[in-house]
Design a protein around this motif. Structure first.
Motif, PDB file in Angstrom:
ATOM      1  N   GLU A 169       0.833  -1.205   0.000  1.00  0.00           N
ATOM      2  CA  GLU A 169       0.000   0.000   0.000  1.00  0.00           C
ATOM      3  C   GLU A 169       0.873   1.262   0.000  1.00  0.00           C
ATOM      4  OE1 GLU A 169      -3.517   2.160   2.692  1.00  0.00           O
ATOM      5  OE2 GLU A 169      -2.739   0.183   3.245  1.00  0.00           O
ATOM      6  N   TRP A 170       1.951   1.251   0.781  1.00  0.00           N
ATOM      7  CA  TRP A 170       2.858   2.406   0.811  1.00  0.00           C
ATOM      8  C   TRP A 170       3.475   2.638  -0.562  1.00  0.00           C
ATOM      9  CZ3 TRP A 170       7.810   3.749  -0.298  1.00  0.00           C
ATOM     10  CH2 TRP A 170       8.293   4.951   0.247  1.00  0.00           C
ATOM     11  N   LEU A 171       3.929   1.586  -1.196  1.00  0.00           N
ATOM     12  CA  LEU A 171       4.556   1.707  -2.513  1.00  0.00           C
ATOM     13  C   LEU A 171       3.563   2.255  -3.545  1.00  0.00           C
ATOM     14  CD1 LEU A 171       6.538  -1.636  -2.483  1.00  0.00           C
ATOM     15  CD2 LEU A 171       7.553   0.651  -2.521  1.00  0.00           C
ATOM     16  N   GLU A 172       2.345   1.795  -3.479  1.00  0.00           N
ATOM     17  CA  GLU A 172       1.333   2.287  -4.419  1.00  0.00           C
ATOM     18  C   GLU A 172       1.000   3.753  -4.150  1.00  0.00           C
ATOM     19  OE1 GLU A 172      -1.859  -0.444  -3.797  1.00  0.00           O
ATOM     20  OE2 GLU A 172      -0.996  -1.985  -5.110  1.00  0.00           O
ATOM     21  N   LYS A 173       0.924   4.128  -2.893  1.00  0.00           N
ATOM     22  CA  LYS A 173       0.562   5.492  -2.540  1.00  0.00           C
ATOM     23  C   LYS A 173       1.602   6.499  -3.015  1.00  0.00           C
ATOM     24  CE  LYS A 173      -0.541   8.477   1.405  1.00  0.00           C
ATOM     25  NZ  LYS A 173      -0.815   8.527   2.862  1.00  0.00           N
ATOM     26  N   TRP A 174       2.890   6.144  -2.900  1.00  0.00           N
ATOM     27  CA  TRP A 174       3.950   7.097  -3.179  1.00  0.00           C
ATOM     28  C   TRP A 174       4.588   6.914  -4.548  1.00  0.00           C
ATOM     29  CZ3 TRP A 174       3.986  11.191  -0.305  1.00  0.00           C
ATOM     30  CH2 TRP A 174       3.401  11.117   0.970  1.00  0.00           C
ATOM     31  N   ASN A 175       4.048   6.009  -5.342  1.00  0.00           N
ATOM     32  CA  ASN A 175       4.636   5.721  -6.649  1.00  0.00           C
ATOM     33  C   ASN A 175       4.717   6.952  -7.553  1.00  0.00           C
ATOM     34  OD1 ASN A 175       5.461   3.719  -8.831  1.00  0.00           O
ATOM     35  ND2 ASN A 175       3.600   4.547  -9.748  1.00  0.00           N
ATOM     36  N   ASP A 176       3.640   7.718  -7.638  1.00  0.00           N
ATOM     37  CA  ASP A 176       3.620   8.864  -8.545  1.00  0.00           C
ATOM     38  C   ASP A 176       4.602   9.943  -8.111  1.00  0.00           C
ATOM     39  OD1 ASP A 176       1.721   7.596 -10.062  1.00  0.00           O
ATOM     40  OD2 ASP A 176       0.033   8.780  -9.335  1.00  0.00           O
ATOM     41  N   VAL A 177       4.675  10.209  -6.810  1.00  0.00           N
ATOM     42  CA  VAL A 177       5.613  11.215  -6.305  1.00  0.00           C
ATOM     43  C   VAL A 177       7.045  10.794  -6.593  1.00  0.00           C
ATOM     44  CG1 VAL A 177       6.518  12.316  -4.213  1.00  0.00           C
ATOM     45  CG2 VAL A 177       4.048  12.078  -4.528  1.00  0.00           C
ATOM     46  N   ILE A 178       7.348   9.527  -6.348  1.00  0.00           N
ATOM     47  CA  ILE A 178       8.700   9.027  -6.589  1.00  0.00           C
ATOM     48  C   ILE A 178       9.050   9.110  -8.075  1.00  0.00           C
ATOM     49  CG2 ILE A 178      10.137   6.945  -6.537  1.00  0.00           C
ATOM     50  CD1 ILE A 178       8.618   6.239  -3.898  1.00  0.00           C
ATOM     51  N   ASN A 179       8.129   8.719  -8.946  1.00  0.00           N
ATOM     52  CA  ASN A 179       8.394   8.806 -10.377  1.00  0.00           C
ATOM     53  C   ASN A 179       8.622  10.239 -10.830  1.00  0.00           C
ATOM     54  OD1 ASN A 179       8.371   6.106 -11.173  1.00  0.00           O
ATOM     55  ND2 ASN A 179       6.160   6.057 -11.442  1.00  0.00           N
ATOM     56  N   ASP A 180       7.823  11.163 -10.296  1.00  0.00           N
ATOM     57  CA  ASP A 180       7.980  12.565 -10.700  1.00  0.00           C
ATOM     58  C   ASP A 180       9.328  13.139 -10.274  1.00  0.00           C
ATOM     59  OD1 ASP A 180       5.524  12.518 -11.909  1.00  0.00           O
ATOM     60  OD2 ASP A 180       4.466  13.637 -10.341  1.00  0.00           O
ATOM     61  N   LEU A 181       9.886  12.601  -9.203  1.00  0.00           N
ATOM     62  CA  LEU A 181      11.221  13.027  -8.783  1.00  0.00           C
ATOM     63  C   LEU A 181      12.323  12.324  -9.567  1.00  0.00           C
ATOM     64  CD1 LEU A 181      10.739  13.110  -4.896  1.00  0.00           C
ATOM     65  CD2 LEU A 181      11.342  15.078  -6.333  1.00  0.00           C
ATOM     66  N   VAL A 182      12.168  11.036  -9.787  1.00  0.00           N
ATOM     67  CA  VAL A 182      13.250  10.223 -10.332  1.00  0.00           C
ATOM     68  C   VAL A 182      13.353  10.297 -11.848  1.00  0.00           C
ATOM     69  CG1 VAL A 182      14.026   7.836 -10.636  1.00  0.00           C
ATOM     70  CG2 VAL A 182      13.293   8.633  -8.378  1.00  0.00           C
ATOM     71  N   ILE A 183      12.234  10.203 -12.543  1.00  0.00           N
ATOM     72  CA  ILE A 183      12.263  10.064 -14.001  1.00  0.00           C
ATOM     73  C   ILE A 183      13.028  11.194 -14.693  1.00  0.00           C
ATOM     74  CG2 ILE A 183      10.840  10.043 -16.092  1.00  0.00           C
ATOM     75  CD1 ILE A 183      10.917   7.359 -14.645  1.00  0.00           C
ATOM     76  N   PRO A 184      12.777  12.473 -14.358  1.00  0.00           N
ATOM     77  CA  PRO A 184      13.497  13.521 -15.092  1.00  0.00           C
ATOM     78  C   PRO A 184      14.990  13.576 -14.799  1.00  0.00           C
ATOM     79  CG  PRO A 184      12.203  14.486 -13.325  1.00  0.00           C
ATOM     80  CD  PRO A 184      11.795  13.044 -13.416  1.00  0.00           C
ATOM     81  N   ARG A 185      15.429  12.878 -13.758  1.00  0.00           N
ATOM     82  CA  ARG A 185      16.850  12.856 -13.400  1.00  0.00           C
ATOM     83  C   ARG A 185      17.550  11.579 -13.855  1.00  0.00           C
ATOM     84  NH1 ARG A 185      13.899  15.737  -9.743  1.00  0.00           N
ATOM     85  NH2 ARG A 185      14.868  17.707  -9.069  1.00  0.00           N
ATOM     86  N   THR A 186      16.806  10.669 -14.415  1.00  0.00           N
ATOM     87  CA  THR A 186      17.349   9.358 -14.740  1.00  0.00           C
ATOM     88  C   THR A 186      18.323   9.351 -15.916  1.00  0.00           C
ATOM     89  OG1 THR A 186      15.478   8.163 -13.770  1.00  0.00           O
ATOM     90  CG2 THR A 186      16.717   7.021 -15.479  1.00  0.00           C
TER      91      THR A 186
END
Length: 212
Positions: free
Chosen positions: A87-104
């Motif tokens: 549940e935690w992973l699903e809840k924070w998935n979008d926030v994490i992607n928005d931080l990580v993807i543009p820096r990848t």
């Protein structure tokens, strides 16, 4: 056995974890991000990880995890994951992607060693997640939100000295976040991610940068 991966990819990190935690010899092959021909030739799709063993190829990260886990007859990654952690992973998935993807698309990762590979990733992910500069402009609000989530993660942390399906799901996400600075980790979360990096043999990005 040889495992073909992208270093940035959390699904690839999943497949790398059993090698480290179970002391399985690993031949690691990093693929350029714009190389479509190699994975398509192996499994018919442009996706990694891919495990090559005895002349055969296997895709899908969890299939690889369970295959490796069974080799010694002492599986540790079976069973259902902690529902609260899922549940935690699903809840924070979008926030994490928005931080990580543009820096990848960073040359610290071997798959982005060429301008063409960086451009390929940027084009594909921009179409899905939006303009990278726009996402980076939201960094302060995204970090402030995520840090609340990391506090909530503390009671859900797996045992960093053990091995379970929970590690397979969680550590790759935390490792992805290590591509960026400025996140304040609770002490327990910070200890977990460093210890799992050591035990799995998958270094945090800060360690990759220090070795360049």
């Amino acid at each position: 056995m040889k495992l073909f991966v992208y270093d940035h990819c959390p699904f690839c990190v999943r497949a790398r974890i059993p090698f480290g935690l179970k002391d399985i010899p690993l031949d690691l092959g990093f693929q350029l991000n714009d190389d479509e021909e190699t994975p398509i030739r192996m499994i018919g799709a442009k996706m990694l990880p891919i495990l090559q063993d005895d002349g055969k190829y296997m895709g899908e990260s969890l299939d690889i995890v369970h295959y490796l886990d069974a080799l010694d007859g002492l599986p540790v990654f079976g069973g259902a994951p902690d529902p609260a952690l899922v549940e935690w992973l699903e809840k924070w998935n979008d926030v994490i992607n928005d931080l990580v993807i543009p820096r990848t698309p960073d040359p610290v990762y071997p798959e982005f060693a060429t301008p063409e590979a960086i451009a390929y990733f940027t084009r594909k992910k921009t179409a899905t997640f939006g303009d990278f500069d726009g996402l980076k402009a939201r960094t302060p609000e995204l970090i402030a939100s995520l840090e609340l989530g990391l506090e909530a993660l503390v009671p859900l942390l797996p045992d960093a000295e053990g091995a379970s399906i929970n590690d397979i799901l969680l550590f790759p996400v935390l490792r992805s976040l290590s591509v960026m600075d400025g996140i304040r980790y609770p002490a327990a979360v910070d200890a977990y991610r460093h210890r799992m990096a050591e035990r799995s043999g998958v270094p945090l990005v800060s360690a990759l940068r220090a070795s360049c």
